[in-house]
Design a protein around this motif. Structure first.
Motif, PDB file in Angstrom:
ATOM      1  N   GLN A 145    -121.744 150.697  11.151  1.00 15.94           N
ATOM      2  CA  GLN A 145    -120.589 151.169  10.375  1.00 15.94           C
ATOM      3  C   GLN A 145    -119.371 150.283  10.604  1.00 15.94           C
ATOM      4  N   ALA A 146    -119.172 149.826  11.841  1.00 20.45           N
ATOM      5  CA  ALA A 146    -117.993 149.001  12.149  1.00 20.45           C
ATOM      6  C   ALA A 146    -118.055 147.680  11.411  1.00 20.45           C
ATOM      7  N   TRP A 147    -119.223 147.022  11.408  1.00 17.55           N
ATOM      8  CA  TRP A 147    -119.313 145.730  10.718  1.00 17.55           C
ATOM      9  C   TRP A 147    -119.117 145.900   9.210  1.00 17.55           C
ATOM     10  N   TYR A 148    -119.649 146.982   8.658  1.00 18.87           N
ATOM     11  CA  TYR A 148    -119.485 147.212   7.220  1.00 18.87           C
ATOM     12  C   TYR A 148    -118.060 147.625   6.860  1.00 18.87           C
ATOM     13  N   GLY A 149    -117.241 147.920   7.832  1.00 18.31           N
ATOM     14  CA  GLY A 149    -115.857 148.268   7.544  1.00 18.31           C
ATOM     15  C   GLY A 149    -115.700 149.589   6.831  1.00 18.31           C
ATOM     16  N   LEU A 150    -116.498 150.594   7.205  1.00 12.33           N
ATOM     17  CA  LEU A 150    -116.459 151.895   6.541  1.00 12.33           C
ATOM     18  C   LEU A 150    -115.663 152.882   7.396  1.00 12.33           C
ATOM     19  N   ASP A 151    -114.619 153.452   6.796  1.00 12.22           N
ATOM     20  CA  ASP A 151    -113.792 154.420   7.523  1.00 12.22           C
ATOM     21  C   ASP A 151    -114.557 155.699   7.841  1.00 12.22           C
ATOM     22  N   LYS A 152    -115.446 156.091   6.944  1.00 12.78           N
ATOM     23  CA  LYS A 152    -116.189 157.341   7.108  1.00 12.78           C
ATOM     24  C   LYS A 152    -117.597 157.153   6.563  1.00 12.78           C
ATOM     25  N   VAL A 153    -118.590 157.686   7.275  1.00  9.93           N
ATOM     26  CA  VAL A 153    -119.979 157.627   6.825  1.00  9.93           C
ATOM     27  C   VAL A 153    -120.572 159.035   6.844  1.00  9.93           C
ATOM     28  N   TYR A 154    -121.203 159.418   5.743  1.00 14.54           N
ATOM     29  CA  TYR A 154    -121.949 160.670   5.670  1.00 14.54           C
ATOM     30  C   TYR A 154    -123.434 160.333   5.809  1.00 14.54           C
ATOM     31  N   ASP A 155    -124.049 160.783   6.911  1.00 16.57           N
ATOM     32  CA  ASP A 155    -125.470 160.503   7.095  1.00 16.57           C
ATOM     33  C   ASP A 155    -126.298 161.696   6.630  1.00 16.57           C
ATOM     34  N   ALA A 156    -127.597 161.687   6.972  1.00 16.45           N
ATOM     35  CA  ALA A 156    -128.509 162.714   6.466  1.00 16.45           C
ATOM     36  C   ALA A 156    -128.133 164.118   6.917  1.00 16.45           C
ATOM     37  N   PHE A 157    -127.410 164.229   8.032  1.00 10.84           N
ATOM     38  CA  PHE A 157    -127.095 165.545   8.584  1.00 10.84           C
ATOM     39  C   PHE A 157    -125.701 166.041   8.194  1.00 10.84           C
ATOM     40  N   GLN A 158    -124.984 165.244   7.432  1.00  8.45           N
ATOM     41  CA  GLN A 158    -123.614 165.606   7.089  1.00  8.45           C
ATOM     42  C   GLN A 158    -123.432 165.896   5.604  1.00  8.45           C
ATOM     43  N   LEU A 159    -124.537 166.098   4.887  1.00 10.21           N
ATOM     44  CA  LEU A 159    -124.455 166.342   3.450  1.00 10.21           C
ATOM     45  C   LEU A 159    -124.879 167.761   3.085  1.00 10.21           C
ATOM     46  N   GLY A 160    -125.094 168.604   4.090  1.00 10.69           N
ATOM     47  CA  GLY A 160    -125.338 170.026   3.838  1.00 10.69           C
ATOM     48  C   GLY A 160    -126.649 170.351   3.174  1.00 10.69           C
ATOM     49  N   TYR A 161    -127.649 169.485   3.290  1.00  5.36           N
ATOM     50  CA  TYR A 161    -128.899 169.701   2.573  1.00  5.36           C
ATOM     51  C   TYR A 161    -129.768 170.722   3.289  1.00  5.36           C
ATOM     52  N   ARG A 162    -130.266 171.713   2.554  1.00 15.03           N
ATOM     53  CA  ARG A 162    -131.128 172.747   3.110  1.00 15.03           C
ATOM     54  C   ARG A 162    -132.480 172.801   2.404  1.00 15.03           C
ATOM     55  N   GLY A 163    -132.765 171.829   1.592  1.00 18.37           N
ATOM     56  CA  GLY A 163    -134.047 171.787   0.900  1.00 18.37           C
ATOM     57  C   GLY A 163    -135.078 171.007   1.694  1.00 18.37           C
ATOM     58  N   PRO A 164    -136.271 170.802   1.151  1.00 20.77           N
ATOM     59  CA  PRO A 164    -137.345 170.091   1.847  1.00 20.77           C
ATOM     60  C   PRO A 164    -137.155 168.574   1.760  1.00 20.77           C
ATOM     61  N   LYS A 165    -137.731 167.875   2.737  1.00 15.90           N
ATOM     62  CA  LYS A 165    -137.804 166.424   2.634  1.00 15.90           C
ATOM     63  C   LYS A 165    -138.815 166.050   1.552  1.00 15.90           C
ATOM     64  N   PHE A 166    -138.594 164.902   0.945  1.00 18.82           N
ATOM     65  CA  PHE A 166    -139.565 164.359   0.001  1.00 18.82           C
ATOM     66  C   PHE A 166    -140.213 163.153   0.680  1.00 18.82           C
ATOM     67  N   SER A 167    -141.177 163.473   1.551  1.00 19.25           N
ATOM     68  CA  SER A 167    -141.818 162.456   2.384  1.00 19.25           C
ATOM     69  C   SER A 167    -140.762 161.761   3.238  1.00 19.25           C
ATOM     70  N   TRP A 168    -140.639 160.416   3.129  1.00 18.62           N
ATOM     71  CA  TRP A 168    -139.660 159.717   3.978  1.00 18.62           C
ATOM     72  C   TRP A 168    -138.232 160.084   3.590  1.00 18.62           C
ATOM     73  N   SER A 169    -137.994 160.277   2.315  1.00 15.65           N
ATOM     74  CA  SER A 169    -136.640 160.527   1.825  1.00 15.65           C
ATOM     75  C   SER A 169    -136.159 161.905   2.281  1.00 15.65           C
TER      76      SER A 169
END
Length: 586
Positions: free
Chosen positions: A380-404
């Motif tokens: 994140q630091a090299w990409y210069g991103l002030d904020k990053v939302y990863d897989a656990f910060q998007l509030g998803y409660r549905g099933p995984k679609f294999s790897w995704s």
């Protein structure tokens, strides 16, 4: 063949009956086998011949094993290896103990070469390149994680256990086989010397005449060539890393003042999006492209009705079939990041990324949406991103679609609600980096578009995932993989462009591209490394800046549209939108 006598029977014959209440003396294994051979000479001779033939087959197969699935045919194994001739001559010249030691060590080395050949085959099938002994061991851990995410932990553990067993067998069997063959040579020195001489003459003759069997030379030196090739690869890798460190320290825009970076995009809402495995094969392969091309053309028309227009070209990716982060970092750095060591070098440097250029201006807030990131992400630091939302910060409660971890449509809706719909800090614009994952292999199950207003927390995708294909069924079937891959790309492109059609504004500038081609089993053994890239905007001045690029109008690049190396994109983009180069020397 008579049944084998029990250990008790043999012990009694050798040592006599045991005294009452006492234990019978232990009979050595060799004594047991000698006794059995004496009682059953025919069966012993047949077993000995069978084991010797199998040992010779193991050694021969290991000596001539190709490193490519394309060359893995019967003709590859009907060859005379020079290493066998030389090895027989050496073993015949050695006394007993050195002969056994040399045979055992040579067998282990031969097994190691076989393992490397197998890794080359696997990497060729999936990543379109050979295995790098220096750099690629870390990718084996990523492969295990991919299997666990795609097929579940039990299947991944079973696959890992199976791989470990196969590697051990590959190391042990050639060693045992060579020791047995060395003993056979020592017991029959006269015939062994004559056979070795005849084999040497035959090999020299076949080599001199260039005799071939279905385009495969009869005279083989495959193992020596493999060792020589590996030595060259290691030396090249070490030299490459030293040279690349110097290259990474130079930067055409390294000293550019903030006010001279992307001035022509001030006030714009700039979004860079990577679509997983979105490669040229999706657009041009006859078995995949028709559905994808119809989607691209339909989405071009739909965007035009909403006031958006697009231009598209091709970029040659630094990676193939996987290692998406190499494509992401190559695009953003302007450097050719084709292996893990180069990636680590750049991530530890202050080389300017395209996303960091926006942050450096002071005029942009920068944010990343990374549904595929499931652990700490120091990049994140090299990409210069002030904020990053990863897989656990998007509030998803549905099933995984294999790897995704979640469907692209849901990730985009969350981007809209958490980022895009909210105004940035006063006086600033926004630059976003999105990594979409629904088109990641094994492409099962593939989500479908649903009503944007019903996405909620993602639970709506439950029945969809349950009714979809099983990854284990698709991953091993090339035809089904190709069909599912095409559907996944159509889904990702549709989700992204519908989001733009629904939520885009006059200031939105969307740049989206693929990170690499799909695996070779899907894209074909001779597919290019090209991926589509598109710029979409309502403001005609944005596209006018790209006139000199000669890209194709619309979302589908023409076959003869310009092809750049992916590493050229950063500098061309910066220059097109007014950035002034101020080089930093290494």
């Amino acid at each position: 063949m008579s049944a084998l006598p029990s250990a008790e029977d043999v012990a009694e014959e050798i040592t006599g009956p045991a005294p009452p209440g006492s234990r019978r003396p232990r009979v050595p294994w060799r004594a047991w086998t000698r006794r059995w051979r004496a009682r059953h000479p025919g069966a012993a001779r047949a077993l000995s011949v069978t084991v010797t033939v199998l040992a010779a087959a193991v050694v021969l197969a290991a000596l001539v094993m190709p490193d490519s699935v394309a060359r893995l045919g019967p003709a590859a194994f009907v060859r005379l290896p020079a290493e066998a001739v030389v090895g027989a001559a050496v073993l015949l010249a050695l006394p007993h103990r050195p002969r056994v030691a040399v045979a055992a060590v040579s067998g282990v080395l031969l097994g190691a070469v076989t393992v490397l050949d197998a890794l080359d085959m696997g990497f060729g099938q999936y990543l379109g390149r050979t295995f790098d002994v220096v750099l690629d061991w870390s990718l084996l851990g990523d492969a295990e994680s991919y299997l666990e995410d795609s097929l579940g932990r039990p299947a991944a553990l079973a696959a890992v256990a199976g791989a470990v067993v196969l590697v051990l067998l590959a190391l042990v069997l050639p060693a045992l086989s060579l020791v047995r063959l060395a003993g056979l040579l020592a017991r029959h020195p006269g015939p062994a010397h004559r056979a070795t001489l005849v084999a040497a003459v035959v090999w020299i003759t076949c080599s001199a005449l260039g005799l071939r069997l279905t385009d495969v030379p009869v005279a083989s030196d495959r193992t020596v060539s493999a060792l020589r090739t590996q030595a060259h690869r290691i030396a090249d890798t070490l030299r490459d890393e030293a040279a690349f460190r110097k290259t990474a320290r130079t930067d055409a825009f390294g000293n550019t003042p903030p006010g001279q970076l992307v001035p022509d995009l001030r006030g714009k809402d700039v979004i860079f999006t990577f679509i997983e495995s979105y490669g040229r094969s999706a657009v041009e392969d006859p078995g995949i492209a028709p559905g994808v091309d119809r989607t691209l053309d339909a989405r071009t028309r739909a965007l035009a009705k909403a006031g958006f227009h697009a231009r598209s070209g091709w970029l040659t990716s630094a990676t193939y079939g996987g290692s998406s982060w190499l494509g992401h970092s190559t695009t953003m750095s302007g450097l050719w990041i084709s292996n893990q060591q180069r990636y680590r070098t750049v991530m530890a440097s202050d080389h300017l990324s395209l996303t960091e250029a926006f942050r450096k201006t002071g005029a942009y807030q920068t944010v990343g949406v990374m549904p595929g990131v499931q652990k700490g992400w120091p990049e994140q630091a090299w990409y210069g991103l002030d904020k990053v939302y990863d897989a656990f910060q998007l509030g998803y409660r549905g099933p995984k679609f294999s790897w995704s971890t979640m469907p692209d449509q849901y990730a985009l809706q969350q981007y809209q609600e958490r980022v895009h719909a909210r105004p940035p800090a006063a006086g600033k614009s926004r630059m976003s980096l999105l990594i979409l994952t629904s088109s990641h292999q094994p492409w099962a199950p593939v989500p479908r578009m649903t009503d944007w207003d019903r996405l909620g927390d993602g639970s709506v995708f439950g029945p969809m995932a349950a009714a979809g294909d099983d990854p284990a069924d698709v991953i091993a079937d090339t035809a089904r993989s190709r069909e599912a891959y095409g559907r996944s790309v159509r889904y990702s492109v549709t989700a992204l462009t519908e989001w733009l059609e629904r939520y885009g504004t006059d200031d939105t500038v969307l740049v989206f591209l693929g990170d690499h081609q799909p695996i070779a089993r899907v894209s074909g053994g001779h597919a290019s490394r090209d991926v589509p890239v598109s710029i979409v905007a309502r403001d005609p001045r944005i596209l006018d800046k790209t006139d000199a690029w000669h890209w194709t109008d619309g979302l589908r690049p023409a076959h003869d549209a310009p092809v750049w190396r992916m590493s050229a994109f950063r500098d061309r983009f910066l220059r097109a939108y007014g950035s002034t180069p101020h080089p930093r020397k290494g």
